[in-house]
Design a protein around this motif. Structure first.
Motif, PDB file in Angstrom:
ATOM      1  N   SER A 121       0.822  -1.211   0.000  1.00  0.00           N
ATOM      2  CA  SER A 121       0.000   0.000   0.000  1.00  0.00           C
ATOM      3  C   SER A 121       0.857   1.263   0.000  1.00  0.00           C
ATOM      4  O   SER A 121       1.991   1.268   0.473  1.00  0.00           O
ATOM      5  CB  SER A 121      -0.900   0.009   1.231  1.00  0.00           C
ATOM      6  OG  SER A 121      -0.135   0.170   2.415  1.00  0.00           O
ATOM      7  N   PRO A 122       0.329   2.384  -0.522  1.00  0.00           N
ATOM      8  CA  PRO A 122       1.028   3.677  -0.455  1.00  0.00           C
ATOM      9  C   PRO A 122       1.324   4.094   0.980  1.00  0.00           C
ATOM     10  O   PRO A 122       2.355   4.719   1.248  1.00  0.00           O
ATOM     11  CB  PRO A 122       0.045   4.643  -1.142  1.00  0.00           C
ATOM     12  CG  PRO A 122      -0.785   3.784  -2.026  1.00  0.00           C
ATOM     13  CD  PRO A 122      -0.921   2.470  -1.310  1.00  0.00           C
ATOM     14  N   GLU A 123       0.410   3.765   1.911  1.00  0.00           N
ATOM     15  CA  GLU A 123       0.641   4.125   3.311  1.00  0.00           C
ATOM     16  C   GLU A 123       1.884   3.430   3.847  1.00  0.00           C
ATOM     17  O   GLU A 123       2.681   4.031   4.586  1.00  0.00           O
ATOM     18  CB  GLU A 123      -0.578   3.749   4.159  1.00  0.00           C
ATOM     19  CG  GLU A 123      -0.378   3.849   5.671  1.00  0.00           C
ATOM     20  CD  GLU A 123      -0.030   5.251   6.163  1.00  0.00           C
ATOM     21  OE1 GLU A 123       0.428   5.355   7.324  1.00  0.00           O
ATOM     22  OE2 GLU A 123      -0.215   6.237   5.417  1.00  0.00           O
ATOM     23  N   ASN A 124       2.097   2.166   3.463  1.00  0.00           N
ATOM     24  CA  ASN A 124       3.298   1.476   3.929  1.00  0.00           C
ATOM     25  C   ASN A 124       4.554   2.088   3.316  1.00  0.00           C
ATOM     26  O   ASN A 124       5.597   2.166   3.968  1.00  0.00           O
ATOM     27  CB  ASN A 124       3.221  -0.016   3.600  1.00  0.00           C
ATOM     28  CG  ASN A 124       4.199  -0.843   4.415  1.00  0.00           C
ATOM     29  OD1 ASN A 124       4.309  -0.670   5.624  1.00  0.00           O
ATOM     30  ND2 ASN A 124       4.916  -1.730   3.756  1.00  0.00           N
ATOM     31  N   GLU A 125       4.473   2.505   2.068  1.00  0.00           N
ATOM     32  CA  GLU A 125       5.612   3.184   1.440  1.00  0.00           C
ATOM     33  C   GLU A 125       5.962   4.454   2.207  1.00  0.00           C
ATOM     34  O   GLU A 125       7.139   4.780   2.388  1.00  0.00           O
ATOM     35  CB  GLU A 125       5.291   3.508  -0.018  1.00  0.00           C
ATOM     36  CG  GLU A 125       5.251   2.289  -0.930  1.00  0.00           C
ATOM     37  CD  GLU A 125       6.585   1.561  -0.973  1.00  0.00           C
ATOM     38  OE1 GLU A 125       7.631   2.241  -1.083  1.00  0.00           O
ATOM     39  OE2 GLU A 125       6.591   0.328  -0.891  1.00  0.00           O
ATOM     40  N   ARG A 126       4.935   5.189   2.630  1.00  0.00           N
ATOM     41  CA  ARG A 126       5.186   6.385   3.434  1.00  0.00           C
ATOM     42  C   ARG A 126       5.935   6.032   4.713  1.00  0.00           C
ATOM     43  O   ARG A 126       6.902   6.703   5.093  1.00  0.00           O
ATOM     44  CB  ARG A 126       3.856   7.065   3.800  1.00  0.00           C
ATOM     45  CG  ARG A 126       4.027   8.322   4.658  1.00  0.00           C
ATOM     46  CD  ARG A 126       2.723   8.762   5.314  1.00  0.00           C
ATOM     47  NE  ARG A 126       2.302   7.872   6.396  1.00  0.00           N
ATOM     48  CZ  ARG A 126       2.800   7.930   7.633  1.00  0.00           C
ATOM     49  NH1 ARG A 126       3.743   8.807   7.947  1.00  0.00           N
ATOM     50  NH2 ARG A 126       2.367   7.092   8.566  1.00  0.00           N
ATOM     51  N   ARG A 127       5.511   4.967   5.365  1.00  0.00           N
ATOM     52  CA  ARG A 127       6.112   4.581   6.630  1.00  0.00           C
ATOM     53  C   ARG A 127       7.546   4.075   6.456  1.00  0.00           C
ATOM     54  O   ARG A 127       8.434   4.384   7.263  1.00  0.00           O
ATOM     55  CB  ARG A 127       5.257   3.509   7.311  1.00  0.00           C
ATOM     56  CG  ARG A 127       3.846   3.972   7.661  1.00  0.00           C
ATOM     57  CD  ARG A 127       3.060   2.864   8.358  1.00  0.00           C
ATOM     58  NE  ARG A 127       1.686   3.270   8.675  1.00  0.00           N
ATOM     59  CZ  ARG A 127       0.954   2.697   9.614  1.00  0.00           C
ATOM     60  NH1 ARG A 127       1.443   1.683  10.318  1.00  0.00           N
ATOM     61  NH2 ARG A 127      -0.277   3.105   9.851  1.00  0.00           N
TER      62      ARG A 127
END
Length: 390
Positions: free
Chosen positions: A22-28
């Protein structure tokens, strides 16, 4: 293992894939240094050097997870399917319920609790209902002659090693090819293991009465750890990576700064040379007066500052060279705190650390009244931290 449980594990892996990609995991992911082959007690990220914002993350003690997710801890530590299913459920729950910066991955780490390494030398492992395994109270070294009879750990047979291999192979068989399982690592420091082999009161008195014996015992355990670690990486078919030092037994007033410098530090420096660095140095106790010597461990990447260690002093000692994991008191700082006291604490941490040191804040859940109430307090602290740090 039944078909229903196998189907649940397949669906859980699909869920983990979704959040990993997910994009959220990439952010993290962008907040953390890359770590290879890690199998620590839960996930503990090292913040990336020079990040514009300090990352933070939340987790819960296993005794709390078992109540939230409804699994038995004794089965968890003995049954590969229960361990795997519970780990996958923890991964998904953390990511979906905590608005923090902890990233997800397709690696299942195995951790067998604090008695793992002492068990190699014959220390009893105690299993109590609803709790992690613990260390038996009976020492195995009662006089100096016992050291000569102490066997070197067998990577396959000693202590909890048969359990570790059973979990590792069993979990590996249940995982899809794009997932991996990390074999348990030897994390406890030589002194930490020595204390449990000899007994806390006796090893402290030995430092005064028979210092050469203490050095011999610690050096023996350091050699055993290096031999065992070579076997681990040979078994996993990977190169030796930076190690970790779990050191709750190292604290003041149990040890004076001079005791740490003379008896403990040399073995930790030796292990750093062996591992090519120490990724993480941990003690929940008060280490304020020991930090100036802890910094002398070569290639140390992150220092754990527990709630009883002076944060201002830690920032002064470690500065921009070594990251600090700021761990909160699960009881007073989280479960017994108000929203305003939480906010004041995070604002104080930010004011103390920003621009002076790379740091991360660890929010840990522990049950006092009920698991549901504890969980709500963790979520509240996460939300407050997000609002302060951004």
């Amino acid at each position: 293992m039944n078909t229903e449980q196998l189907d649940r594990i397949k669906k859980l892996q699909d869920g983990v894939r979704t959040i990993v990609e997910s994009p959220e995991n990439e952010r993290r992911i962008a907040f953390w240094e890359k770590q290879e082959g890690d199998a620590r007690d839960h996930w503990r990220g090292i913040p990336k050097r020079g990040s514009r914002k300090a990352p933070f993350y939340a987790d819960c003690e296993n005794s709390m997870w078992s109540r939230i997710l409804g699994f038995d801890l004794k089965e968890y530590y003995n049954d590969p399917a229960v361990y795997l299913e519970s780990q996958l459920r923890m991964m998904l729950f953390r990511f979906r319920n905590f608005d923090d910066d902890a990233c997800a991955g397709k690696v299942v780490p195995i951790w067998l609790g604090v008695p793992f390494e002492p068990s190699f030398f014959g220390v009893e492992v105690v299993f109590e209902p609803g709790a992690d395994p613990w260390i038996g109270k009976k020492p195995v070294i009662n006089d100096e002659s016992d050291l000569a009879r102490l066997p070197r750990p067998d990577f396959y047979k000693s202590g909890l090693m048969p359990v570790a291999h059973r979990l590792y192979s069993g979990i590996g068989e249940l995982l899809d090819e794009d997932f991996t399982v990390a074999f348990p690592e030897w994390g406890r420091s030589p002194f930490a293991v020595a204390l449990h082999l000899r007994g806390m009161d006796r090893i402290v008195m030995d430092m005064y009465d028979r210092p050469s014996f203490v050095r011999e015992l610690i050096n023996f355990i350091a050699e055993c750890r290096m031999e065992w670690t070579r076997e681990r990486f040979k078994f996993m078919k990977t190169l030796i990576q930076p190690g970790n030092l779990y050191n709750d037994e190292v604290n003041c007033p149990l040890l004076s700064p001079g005791m740490y410098r003379d008896f403990v530090l040399p073995s930790e420096q030796r292990l750093s040379a062996f591992h090519g660095g120490i990724a993480y140095w941990h003690s929940c106790g008060n280490t304020t007066d020991l930090m100036r010597y802890i910094k002398e461990i070569p290639n140390l990447r992150m220092f754990h500052r527990g709630p009883w260690t002076d944060l201002n002093a830690a920032v002064e000692v470690f500065g921009p060279d070594i990251a600090i994991e700021i761990c909160l008191d699960p009881a007073s700082d989280i479960q017994m705190a108000t929203e305003e006291s939480m906010r004041q604490q995070v604002e104080w941490i930010k004011a103390t650390c920003d621009g002076r040191v790379d740091y991360t804040i660890r929010i840990e859940g522990s049950v006092i009244d009920s698991a549901d109430k504890a969980l709500q307090k963790v979520k509240q602290y996460v939300d407050v931290t997000r609002s302060v740090l951004g």
